[in-house]
Design a protein around this motif. Structure first.
Motif, PDB file in Angstrom:
ATOM      1  N   VAL C 119       0.841  -1.207   0.000  1.00 43.71           N
ATOM      2  CA  VAL C 119       0.000   0.000   0.000  1.00 43.71           C
ATOM      3  C   VAL C 119       0.878   1.260   0.000  1.00 43.71           C
ATOM      4  N   THR C 120       1.897   1.257   0.847  1.00 46.85           N
ATOM      5  CA  THR C 120       2.799   2.413   0.895  1.00 46.85           C
ATOM      6  C   THR C 120       3.471   2.620  -0.455  1.00 46.85           C
ATOM      7  N   ASP C 121       3.904   1.511  -1.050  1.00 45.41           N
ATOM      8  CA  ASP C 121       4.531   1.580  -2.362  1.00 45.41           C
ATOM      9  C   ASP C 121       3.551   2.133  -3.396  1.00 45.41           C
ATOM     10  N   HIS C 122       2.328   1.653  -3.329  1.00 49.07           N
ATOM     11  CA  HIS C 122       1.294   2.100  -4.269  1.00 49.07           C
ATOM     12  C   HIS C 122       1.025   3.592  -4.094  1.00 49.07           C
ATOM     13  N   LEU C 123       0.881   3.987  -2.835  1.00 52.36           N
ATOM     14  CA  LEU C 123       0.595   5.390  -2.538  1.00 52.36           C
ATOM     15  C   LEU C 123       1.745   6.282  -2.992  1.00 52.36           C
ATOM     16  N   SER C 124       2.970   5.764  -2.832  1.00 49.94           N
ATOM     17  CA  SER C 124       4.145   6.538  -3.261  1.00 49.94           C
ATOM     18  C   SER C 124       4.112   6.843  -4.749  1.00 49.94           C
ATOM     19  N   GLY C 125       3.361   6.035  -5.478  1.00 48.24           N
ATOM     20  CA  GLY C 125       3.268   6.265  -6.916  1.00 48.24           C
ATOM     21  C   GLY C 125       2.349   7.419  -7.276  1.00 48.24           C
ATOM     22  N   VAL C 126       1.508   7.841  -6.317  1.00 49.97           N
ATOM     23  CA  VAL C 126       0.553   8.920  -6.633  1.00 49.97           C
ATOM     24  C   VAL C 126       0.742  10.186  -5.794  1.00 49.97           C
ATOM     25  N   VAL C 127       1.509  10.074  -4.713  1.00 51.83           N
ATOM     26  CA  VAL C 127       1.812  11.288  -3.926  1.00 51.83           C
ATOM     27  C   VAL C 127       3.327  11.407  -3.804  1.00 51.83           C
ATOM     28  N   ASP C 128       3.795  12.549  -3.373  1.00 52.38           N
ATOM     29  CA  ASP C 128       5.242  12.739  -3.276  1.00 52.38           C
ATOM     30  C   ASP C 128       5.880  11.781  -2.274  1.00 52.38           C
ATOM     31  N   CYS C 129       5.286  11.752  -1.093  1.00 53.02           N
ATOM     32  CA  CYS C 129       5.849  10.905  -0.039  1.00 53.02           C
ATOM     33  C   CYS C 129       4.692  10.335   0.757  1.00 53.02           C
ATOM     34  N   ALA C 130       4.594   9.011   0.808  1.00 56.65           N
ATOM     35  CA  ALA C 130       3.470   8.357   1.464  1.00 56.65           C
ATOM     36  C   ALA C 130       3.378   8.733   2.941  1.00 56.65           C
ATOM     37  N   ALA C 131       4.519   8.752   3.619  1.00 57.90           N
ATOM     38  CA  ALA C 131       4.509   9.051   5.057  1.00 57.90           C
ATOM     39  C   ALA C 131       4.020  10.475   5.304  1.00 57.90           C
ATOM     40  N   ASP C 132       4.523  11.415   4.515  1.00 62.34           N
ATOM     41  CA  ASP C 132       4.081  12.802   4.679  1.00 62.34           C
ATOM     42  C   ASP C 132       2.595  12.955   4.382  1.00 62.34           C
ATOM     43  N   ALA C 133       2.114  12.192   3.418  1.00 68.91           N
ATOM     44  CA  ALA C 133       0.691  12.282   3.078  1.00 68.91           C
ATOM     45  C   ALA C 133      -0.160  11.796   4.243  1.00 68.91           C
ATOM     46  N   VAL C 134       0.280  10.708   4.898  1.00 66.96           N
ATOM     47  CA  VAL C 134      -0.439  10.214   6.069  1.00 66.96           C
ATOM     48  C   VAL C 134      -0.401  11.268   7.178  1.00 66.96           C
ATOM     49  N   LEU C 135       0.770  11.819   7.414  1.00 69.51           N
ATOM     50  CA  LEU C 135       0.920  12.837   8.460  1.00 69.51           C
ATOM     51  C   LEU C 135       0.003  14.030   8.191  1.00 69.51           C
ATOM     52  N   GLN C 136      -0.025  14.454   6.949  1.00 68.20           N
ATOM     53  CA  GLN C 136      -0.841  15.603   6.555  1.00 68.20           C
ATOM     54  C   GLN C 136      -2.327  15.319   6.806  1.00 68.20           C
ATOM     55  N   LEU C 137      -2.753  14.130   6.449  1.00 67.44           N
ATOM     56  CA  LEU C 137      -4.152  13.746   6.657  1.00 67.44           C
ATOM     57  C   LEU C 137      -4.503  13.782   8.144  1.00 67.44           C
ATOM     58  N   LEU C 138      -3.612  13.232   8.973  1.00 64.64           N
ATOM     59  CA  LEU C 138      -3.852  13.216  10.420  1.00 64.64           C
ATOM     60  C   LEU C 138      -3.944  14.627  10.965  1.00 64.64           C
ATOM     61  N   ARG C 139      -3.053  15.506  10.497  1.00 63.91           N
ATOM     62  CA  ARG C 139      -3.071  16.898  10.967  1.00 63.91           C
ATOM     63  C   ARG C 139      -4.364  17.603  10.596  1.00 63.91           C
ATOM     64  N   ILE C 140      -4.774  17.443   9.360  1.00 63.72           N
ATOM     65  CA  ILE C 140      -5.967  18.156   8.895  1.00 63.72           C
ATOM     66  C   ILE C 140      -7.215  17.645   9.606  1.00 63.72           C
ATOM     67  N   GLU C 141      -7.377  16.341   9.652  1.00 59.84           N
ATOM     68  CA  GLU C 141      -8.607  15.788  10.238  1.00 59.84           C
ATOM     69  C   GLU C 141      -8.687  16.052  11.747  1.00 59.84           C
ATOM     70  N   SER C 142      -7.540  16.059  12.404  1.00 61.05           N
ATOM     71  CA  SER C 142      -7.553  16.305  13.854  1.00 61.05           C
ATOM     72  C   SER C 142      -7.550  17.789  14.173  1.00 61.05           C
ATOM     73  N   GLY C 143      -7.173  18.586  13.185  1.00 60.99           N
ATOM     74  CA  GLY C 143      -7.058  20.023  13.434  1.00 60.99           C
ATOM     75  C   GLY C 143      -5.831  20.368  14.260  1.00 60.99           C
ATOM     76  N   ASN C 144      -4.927  19.409  14.370  1.00 60.27           N
ATOM     77  CA  ASN C 144      -3.717  19.649  15.163  1.00 60.27           C
ATOM     78  C   ASN C 144      -2.473  19.620  14.269  1.00 60.27           C
ATOM     79  N   PRO C 145      -1.938  20.797  13.928  1.00 60.21           N
ATOM     80  CA  PRO C 145      -0.800  20.858  13.014  1.00 60.21           C
ATOM     81  C   PRO C 145       0.510  20.419  13.673  1.00 60.21           C
ATOM     82  N   ASP C 146       0.458  20.121  14.961  1.00 57.29           N
ATOM     83  CA  ASP C 146       1.696  19.772  15.672  1.00 57.29           C
ATOM     84  C   ASP C 146       2.015  18.277  15.666  1.00 57.29           C
TER      85      ASP C 146
END
Lengths: 303, 303, 303, 303
Positions: C119-146
């Motif tokens: 899944v990570t490999d697959h996601l890496s094919g469509v976003v710049d960095c899979a880990a950063d994309a997950v982090l970004q999603l968590l920040r936005i949905e939680s409203g916590n940029p930290d």
């Protein structure tokens, strides 16, 4: 070479190993065997036989019987057996069902239990009773008509045959058992329950050292068929310790949980050893030690 | 909600799936079933039952019987069954021996064949005959005393029972089968050979939607025991397609190779579908499609 | 329902479980976590969030991150991921290579390690960095940029990544890993090393309870895609205890060896619990107990 | 015996086999080798060497290198290698990870890829570079300082090394690989990429027939260590065809996917054969046929 002196020396050297190991205890009839017994017999290609220790005392043949049922199947010109059973080491326990499932019911070789069941089943298709045929062969080659079944062992095995029945039904589910399951299992159990001495076993196995010739000089197997059995013994004859046995002993050998081992020096002699204590792979501790000394002292390893 | 209209709509929508797939052909008695049949019944928690198509025509219960033998074992307060069988998905074929060997004779869950044998064996210890007990339960809950064994199927299964016998002897070799192997296998085969209609099956399974209450309002299982069965159905009820079924249907369900599926909407209703054509995992093509439409149209998926 | 009171009651009732179990010790950074901590947060479908105990304290996300990378892959309309990874329970250890070998490099589901790598490999094919994309999603949905990576955990994991590297190279040998192995493993390790609190996790997972709607009301996943993730969570989300979890808790849930669990009550709420002590299957002892109490007290089990 | 005439007769008799089978195609550098080549060399214990056909043409050593790295490890008095790798047949594919997982990272024997990686790793601990040490040994024993690496093969292997990297990281995860994974894999790949002729290979392997004596008469291995290697060759040297090879050829032998086989007649001679076409187990079709003829014509089988 003075064979009697050799046997005597081997026995002295392995004395500390006699009684070591654990007697097979999955059935009461075997568990009761006194562990501190040891016998060894060497039958030369000439037919001459020497022994030491308890070499005239009968013990339970168990898996060593697999050699004789295979030989009989091949002697009946039944090369078709090789479409039903492989000839490769298994790398799994002798009574495992895993490999059988992954390989669609074709046992890896004739010496794991599943393979031996197929051989017994195959043999039953050409003789009246596979177990009786094995017994008859042992009697004739050894010249001892008194060899017989140990009924107590046979009954004990029958009462603990669930794993064997599972293997047999599993083979049948793949179409690789033709006879009636209980009958095949019964013949298999009985051939394992034959009681035989080192003397008689060494003589009975002599055809393996005589490139297929029986004791009376008649041909039982072709040299090629005999080579086949010896090769299977070397690669698959001692459960999950075939590599270790090939190194330490360096001879084709087949062991049984009764504590016996039959080994071949092609062209020279047949050797039977017996010591009831087993190592954690199911091979006789004293028996392997004695064969180890034998090849070291004689230089008759195949390597 | 107009249940009759819903059933009618579902049937129309899945029409192209009816007759698709492959009828089970490992025994003649099942192979002869005409593939283009389809029935569906919904039994509401109130006891009201509606159906469509061949919903009154009996088909072979097969593995769906495993729900009822498990329920009976639990109803007898036999929580000790969980020391003999696990509750986790297996990830292997429903009749595999591999996992059983690696996990020393404890089947992964009660819905693979090995697990169902253990449940039948366990149940046999508390009732006279496990198969008759299942039959009796089905008759009472459905209110149809005419439900019976399909003797032709039972005979056919018995004649092809080697794999089942292998599983049973294998379990016995680990000490996880207490009864006589042939007897346990016979009871297991017979409970699978019960012939039942969608109507009767939906009614008989209603206790799963009624948190353990029988049709007459008496308690059969505790809510917790009922939840347990539903959970095992969701995670292990459709062979190697439990994940797919959870997604497409989203309900606890148990399928059988006779083409039937029993599903539960906790608190609401019990659903039985039947279509003989199976997909490559052994689940009814039309049955899964109908349940898929059902949860889509009603929104009654658990997810 | 008074959520605060409910949380308080749950915490009291499970008090004896807090500190029980064994903290993950395969890397030093996790082994140092104090075991007697516990937090729980409930985010209602409305966006309202309640908590108890250490619910604001960040812990290591670990395998719970697998939900979010899968969601992102599906959100990118990448249904093609299902050709590379299955959706069925595995019945093997989460980091086993056995199944992968027998099934030619297609992991059983996205929640075992091999599947998550795909899944990570697959996601890496469509976003710049899979880990950063997950982090970004968590920040936005939680409203916590930290929310951020715990670098000590990431480094520690990287230093003990041989099994993960073995899995990744093994996948690559079957052509089922497209990216550079060290890069994919690095992204995978980092997404697992995100530190997050129960509060933020419950909010971030709310889209699973809102049939795919993000916190701002925009659609992230279709209801069907959301149902898919919940179904995979229920059948495969808690390692080799999915059946047990389905019974005791009866909710889709995904655990991590950091001691966290994220669970969904479809249509109602998202729940995050945390307790570092793990049972022998790798799930939080206190976490499972708290969720068990939750469904018992609310009746919100799906069964 | 007239060795030249023997070689000539063998070549004539196996002519129909030359070109049969399938050239290894997992890397381009091997796939390009012309299939209709054949060479055979016999090095007598005296050091005298005879050959036929393409016996002076270098081919890719591949897995035959495993003999020499093992010999070097043992020559360094590194019996401790046997705590890290077993000596039993595997019954699984040469590059399988399954057995490794079930047996906790201890490869079954030194000739499956996992075992050879451990040997290379072990050897790396006592010499500067394992691959160079193997190369040096081959040069000295053959008397040919021009033997070298085929860099095209090495590069090609490196580019397709995912399975090997998976094995190495897997071993490392069990603590059974001490060196840096990429370095060990690189040394392993390079030792396999040595190009050598039948002549040089037969001479280099002569110590196996000379009970451990090098060409110059100095002792490399004890007779017991030499016996060990020969025993492992016989039981594990030809992938999943060891039993078949033991029967047909009846000599210790080790094959490689480059189409070469090195065989030993203990006390007499060392034989190298080469034919690029492989059977479905990965052994040279013409090579096995030639060795089969050899033992049939000479009677030098060990059985």
């Amino acid at each position: 070479m003075d064979i009697d002196r050799l046997l005597s020396q081997i026995r002295t050297e392995i004395q500390p190993q006699i009684g070591r190991g654990r007697v097979a205890d999955y059935i009461p009839a075997l568990a009761e065997v006194a562990p501190d017994q040891f016998g060894m017999a060497i039958a030369l290609a000439t037919g001459e036989c020497h022994g030491v220790g308890d070499w005239l005392k009968p013990f339970s043949l168990q898996s060593i019987s697999k050699i004789f049922s295979l030989a009989l199947a091949l002697a009946e010109n039944e090369e078709s057996i090789w479409t039903r059973v492989g000839r490769e080491p298994s790398g799994n326990a002798f009574n495992s069902l895993v490999q059988l499932e992954y390989e669609n019911g074709i046992p890896r070789n004739p010496f794991i239990n599943a393979g031996a069941l197929v051989v017994t089943d195959h043999l039953s298709g050409v003789v009246d009773c596979a177990a009786d045929a094995v017994l008859q062969l042992l009697r004739i080659e050894s010249g001892n008509p008194d060899i017989g079944y140990d009924l107590q062992v046979a009954e004990s095995e029958t009462a603990h045959a669930d794993r064997t029945l599972a293997l047999a039904h599993f083979l049948a589910s793949y179409g690789n058992l033709r006879g009636d399951v209980p009958t095949v299992v019964d013949e298999y159990v009985r051939q394992c329950a034959i009681a035989i001495s080192c003397r008689d076993l060494a003589l009975a196995g002599l055809f393996l050292a005589r490139h297929g010739l029986r004791r009376d000089g008649s041909r039982m197997l072709s040299p090629s068929q005999t080579k086949r059995i010896n090769a299977v013994m070397l690669t698959c004859g001692t459960y999950d310790a075939a590599g270790e046995f090939a190194y330490r002993v360096g001879l084709p050998g087949k062991s049984g949980v009764g504590g016996g081992i039959l080994a071949t020096v092609p062209g020279r002699c047949s050797i039977a050893v017996w010591g009831p204590g087993l190592d954690n792979r199911g091979n006789s501790v004293a028996g392997v030690a004695a064969l180890d000394r034998f090849t070291t002292l004689t230089g008759w390893s195949v390597f």
